[in-house]
Structure formats: structure tokens, C-alpha cells
Design a protein around this motif. Sequence first.
Motif, PDB file in Angstrom:
ATOM      1  N   THR A   1       0.832  -1.209   0.000  1.00  0.00           N
ATOM      2  CA  THR A   1       0.000   0.000   0.000  1.00  0.00           C
ATOM      3  C   THR A   1       0.859   1.248   0.000  1.00  0.00           C
ATOM      4  O   THR A   1       0.602   2.206  -0.737  1.00  0.00           O
ATOM      5  CB  THR A   1      -0.930   0.010   1.229  1.00  0.00           C
ATOM      6  N   THR A   2       1.912   1.235   0.832  1.00  0.00           N
ATOM      7  CA  THR A   2       2.818   2.390   0.896  1.00  0.00           C
ATOM      8  C   THR A   2       3.518   2.607  -0.429  1.00  0.00           C
ATOM      9  O   THR A   2       3.644   3.739  -0.911  1.00  0.00           O
ATOM     10  CB  THR A   2       3.861   2.183   2.005  1.00  0.00           C
ATOM     11  N   SER A   3       3.971   1.503  -1.040  1.00  0.00           N
ATOM     12  CA  SER A   3       4.656   1.598  -2.324  1.00  0.00           C
ATOM     13  C   SER A   3       3.722   2.158  -3.397  1.00  0.00           C
ATOM     14  O   SER A   3       4.114   3.023  -4.192  1.00  0.00           O
ATOM     15  CB  SER A   3       5.166   0.219  -2.738  1.00  0.00           C
ATOM     16  N   LYS A   4       2.492   1.699  -3.399  1.00  0.00           N
ATOM     17  CA  LYS A   4       1.519   2.192  -4.377  1.00  0.00           C
ATOM     18  C   LYS A   4       1.246   3.672  -4.150  1.00  0.00           C
ATOM     19  O   LYS A   4       1.144   4.458  -5.103  1.00  0.00           O
ATOM     20  CB  LYS A   4       0.225   1.391  -4.272  1.00  0.00           C
ATOM     21  N   SER A   5       1.135   4.059  -2.882  1.00  0.00           N
ATOM     22  CA  SER A   5       0.890   5.461  -2.551  1.00  0.00           C
ATOM     23  C   SER A   5       2.047   6.340  -3.017  1.00  0.00           C
ATOM     24  O   SER A   5       1.833   7.436  -3.568  1.00  0.00           O
ATOM     25  CB  SER A   5       0.691   5.610  -1.044  1.00  0.00           C
ATOM     26  N   MET A   6       3.267   5.879  -2.819  1.00  0.00           N
ATOM     27  CA  MET A   6       4.434   6.644  -3.242  1.00  0.00           C
ATOM     28  C   MET A   6       4.475   6.777  -4.762  1.00  0.00           C
ATOM     29  O   MET A   6       4.831   7.838  -5.285  1.00  0.00           O
ATOM     30  CB  MET A   6       5.714   5.969  -2.732  1.00  0.00           C
ATOM     31  N   ARG A   7       4.098   5.711  -5.469  1.00  0.00           N
ATOM     32  CA  ARG A   7       4.087   5.773  -6.933  1.00  0.00           C
ATOM     33  C   ARG A   7       3.038   6.762  -7.427  1.00  0.00           C
ATOM     34  O   ARG A   7       3.270   7.509  -8.381  1.00  0.00           O
ATOM     35  CB  ARG A   7       3.837   4.387  -7.530  1.00  0.00           C
ATOM     36  N   THR A   8       1.890   6.764  -6.767  1.00  0.00           N
ATOM     37  CA  THR A   8       0.838   7.701  -7.161  1.00  0.00           C
ATOM     38  C   THR A   8       1.278   9.130  -6.907  1.00  0.00           C
ATOM     39  O   THR A   8       1.069  10.017  -7.749  1.00  0.00           O
ATOM     40  CB  THR A   8      -0.466   7.410  -6.387  1.00  0.00           C
TER      41      THR A   8
ATOM     42  N   GLN B   1       4.299  10.248  -6.844  1.00  0.00           N
ATOM     43  CA  GLN B   1       5.312  10.601  -7.833  1.00  0.00           C
ATOM     44  C   GLN B   1       4.679  10.875  -9.191  1.00  0.00           C
ATOM     45  O   GLN B   1       5.096  11.788  -9.911  1.00  0.00           O
ATOM     46  CB  GLN B   1       6.348   9.481  -7.953  1.00  0.00           C
ATOM     47  N   ARG B   2       3.649  10.103  -9.529  1.00  0.00           N
ATOM     48  CA  ARG B   2       2.962  10.310 -10.802  1.00  0.00           C
ATOM     49  C   ARG B   2       2.299  11.689 -10.847  1.00  0.00           C
ATOM     50  O   ARG B   2       2.308  12.372 -11.873  1.00  0.00           O
ATOM     51  CB  ARG B   2       1.924   9.208 -11.022  1.00  0.00           C
ATOM     52  N   ILE B   3       1.740  12.103  -9.725  1.00  0.00           N
ATOM     53  CA  ILE B   3       1.122  13.431  -9.639  1.00  0.00           C
ATOM     54  C   ILE B   3       2.191  14.513  -9.779  1.00  0.00           C
ATOM     55  O   ILE B   3       1.994  15.510 -10.496  1.00  0.00           O
ATOM     56  CB  ILE B   3       0.363  13.586  -8.307  1.00  0.00           C
ATOM     57  N   LEU B   4       3.317  14.330  -9.115  1.00  0.00           N
ATOM     58  CA  LEU B   4       4.411  15.300  -9.229  1.00  0.00           C
ATOM     59  C   LEU B   4       4.913  15.392 -10.668  1.00  0.00           C
ATOM     60  O   LEU B   4       5.133  16.496 -11.192  1.00  0.00           O
ATOM     61  CB  LEU B   4       5.561  14.908  -8.309  1.00  0.00           C
ATOM     62  N   ASP B   5       5.101  14.246 -11.309  1.00  0.00           N
ATOM     63  CA  ASP B   5       5.561  14.237 -12.702  1.00  0.00           C
ATOM     64  C   ASP B   5       4.571  14.965 -13.600  1.00  0.00           C
ATOM     65  O   ASP B   5       4.968  15.730 -14.491  1.00  0.00           O
ATOM     66  CB  ASP B   5       5.744  12.800 -13.198  1.00  0.00           C
ATOM     67  N   ALA B   6       3.284  14.717 -13.357  1.00  0.00           N
ATOM     68  CA  ALA B   6       2.253  15.371 -14.160  1.00  0.00           C
ATOM     69  C   ALA B   6       2.257  16.877 -13.929  1.00  0.00           C
ATOM     70  O   ALA B   6       2.142  17.666 -14.873  1.00  0.00           O
ATOM     71  CB  ALA B   6       0.875  14.783 -13.823  1.00  0.00           C
ATOM     72  N   ALA B   7       2.405  17.283 -12.674  1.00  0.00           N
ATOM     73  CA  ALA B   7       2.440  18.712 -12.358  1.00  0.00           C
ATOM     74  C   ALA B   7       3.632  19.387 -13.014  1.00  0.00           C
ATOM     75  O   ALA B   7       3.520  20.514 -13.523  1.00  0.00           O
ATOM     76  CB  ALA B   7       2.480  18.914 -10.849  1.00  0.00           C
ATOM     77  N   ALA B   8       4.784  18.720 -13.019  1.00  0.00           N
ATOM     78  CA  ALA B   8       5.963  19.284 -13.668  1.00  0.00           C
ATOM     79  C   ALA B   8       5.725  19.464 -15.162  1.00  0.00           C
ATOM     80  O   ALA B   8       6.100  20.493 -15.745  1.00  0.00           O
ATOM     81  CB  ALA B   8       7.175  18.386 -13.427  1.00  0.00           C
ATOM     82  N   ALA B   9       5.097  18.481 -15.785  1.00  0.00           N
ATOM     83  CA  ALA B   9       4.819  18.565 -17.217  1.00  0.00           C
ATOM     84  C   ALA B   9       3.857  19.706 -17.526  1.00  0.00           C
ATOM     85  O   ALA B   9       4.064  20.476 -18.466  1.00  0.00           O
ATOM     86  CB  ALA B   9       4.255  17.238 -17.717  1.00  0.00           C
ATOM     87  N   VAL B  10       2.804  19.834 -16.724  1.00  0.00           N
ATOM     88  CA  VAL B  10       1.814  20.893 -16.958  1.00  0.00           C
ATOM     89  C   VAL B  10       2.408  22.268 -16.683  1.00  0.00           C
ATOM     90  O   VAL B  10       2.229  23.208 -17.463  1.00  0.00           O
ATOM     91  CB  VAL B  10       0.554  20.662 -16.098  1.00  0.00           C
ATOM     92  N   LEU B  11       3.133  22.397 -15.579  1.00  0.00           N
ATOM     93  CA  LEU B  11       3.756  23.675 -15.246  1.00  0.00           C
ATOM     94  C   LEU B  11       4.755  24.112 -16.310  1.00  0.00           C
ATOM     95  O   LEU B  11       4.849  25.305 -16.631  1.00  0.00           O
ATOM     96  CB  LEU B  11       4.472  23.580 -13.905  1.00  0.00           C
ATOM     97  N   SER B  12       5.495  23.168 -16.856  1.00  0.00           N
ATOM     98  CA  SER B  12       6.498  23.522 -17.856  1.00  0.00           C
ATOM     99  C   SER B  12       5.855  24.041 -19.133  1.00  0.00           C
ATOM    100  O   SER B  12       6.466  24.827 -19.865  1.00  0.00           O
ATOM    101  CB  SER B  12       7.392  22.311 -18.162  1.00  0.00           C
ATOM    102  N   ARG B  13       4.616  23.637 -19.398  1.00  0.00           N
ATOM    103  CA  ARG B  13       3.923  24.073 -20.617  1.00  0.00           C
ATOM    104  C   ARG B  13       3.015  25.278 -20.380  1.00  0.00           C
ATOM    105  O   ARG B  13       2.977  26.207 -21.182  1.00  0.00           O
ATOM    106  CB  ARG B  13       3.088  22.925 -21.198  1.00  0.00           C
ATOM    107  N   LYS B  14       2.269  25.261 -19.283  1.00  0.00           N
ATOM    108  CA  LYS B  14       1.222  26.256 -19.076  1.00  0.00           C
ATOM    109  C   LYS B  14       1.577  27.351 -18.080  1.00  0.00           C
ATOM    110  O   LYS B  14       0.874  28.371 -18.011  1.00  0.00           O
ATOM    111  CB  LYS B  14      -0.071  25.565 -18.624  1.00  0.00           C
TER     112      LYS B  14
END
Length: 204
Positions: free
Chosen positions: A9-16, A18-31
Motif C-alpha cells: 500500500t505504501t509503495s503504491k501510494s508513493m508511486r501515485t 510521484q505520478r502526480i508530481l511528474d504530471a504537475a511538472a509537465a503541466v507547469l512547464s507548458r502552461k
Amino acid sequence: MVTEANETTTSKSMRTRQRILDAAAAVLSRKGYAGTRLSDVADVAGVQAPAIYYYFGSRDDLVEEVMWAGAHHVRVHVEETLAALPADADPLDRILAGVEAHLRYELEISDYATASIRNAGQVPEHLRVRPAAEEGAYSKLWRDLFREAQERGRIRPDVDINVVRLLLLGAMNWAVEWWNPRTRSLEDLVRSTQDLVRHGAGAA
């Protein structure tokens, strides 16, 4: 007692997270900061927008984490690149290696670095405190590189290394706004920037 189920559960939570952070970085870099919406981040991350609040208290908390990560990761990447050089590497060559590492990380490897650089002047001041500390450490890294090169005669003694350092970092960071891989290869950009240092400040 930590069970296998808890670890999963902890591992899945950490992956999620990180996925949100990666997505935020991608959106921030464009918008940019003003144009970034949590709904956009959620779409890229593949989660429901309300789920983001489980990992980050607010939109600004998420943005701050991305900004810090961008500043931190580029510093670590350049430090690791320099550490991999021979112990007796020429000090000017160390600067040139740092130039390549910075540009490649910023333009080819990481949305975080691009997001951090592009939004440095957009985010509210309270979101700049933690990233600014990382940027200060990174600036010191470059200050030490230039000081060593000048002390060892690889940078001309008449050169103001503080001005050159600030101009170089500013120019490399600004490349995220104008560089287009369809009109100029990254290799050409790296080589031109290195030549700027070598011939503009390097000793004959």
C-alpha cells in the motif's frame, strides 16, 4: 508491525504521489503557474482531481514541491557529472562538462527543471523560499568552478568571474524559452555555449 500488505500500500501510494508530481511538472512547464489547474494535473496523472489533496494540501504545495525538485535535481545531476570526471581533470573542462550537463538536463531530461526555471518569476514569493535555497547551493557550485579555473590560470585574470557566472547561468536557463530542436540540435547548442565560455573567458 509492518506487513507485506502495508508495504504494498505504501509503495503504491508513493508511486501515485510521484505520478502526480511528474504530471504537475509537465503541466507547469507548458502552461506556467497561472495556467496550471489541478484538473489538468489529474488528467495527465490519471487520477481524480480530489485525490491530489490526499498527497498535497493545496495547489501551491504541489507547485512548491515541483519548483524545489527542479532546482534540486539539476544541482545533483551536475554534481554527479563532475564527480565522475577524473580527479585531475582540467578546471576549464570541468566548467564545460557542467555546461553540457545543465543544458541536457534542462532541455532533454527533466520537466522539473524546465518548470522550475520558467515559473521562477511567476510564483508567489512564499513559494520561492525552499527552491531559492537550492538555487543558492547551485550558484555556489558554479562560483567554486570558476574560482578554481581562474586561480589555476584557465580563466583570464581580468575576467570578472561573478559576472560571467551569472550571465552563463542566465543564458542557459533562458534557452528553455527559445531553443527549438527542429531548428538547432542540442549538440550544437551545447557546443556553442561551451565555445562562449572557452573563447570568451578562457586563457589563451
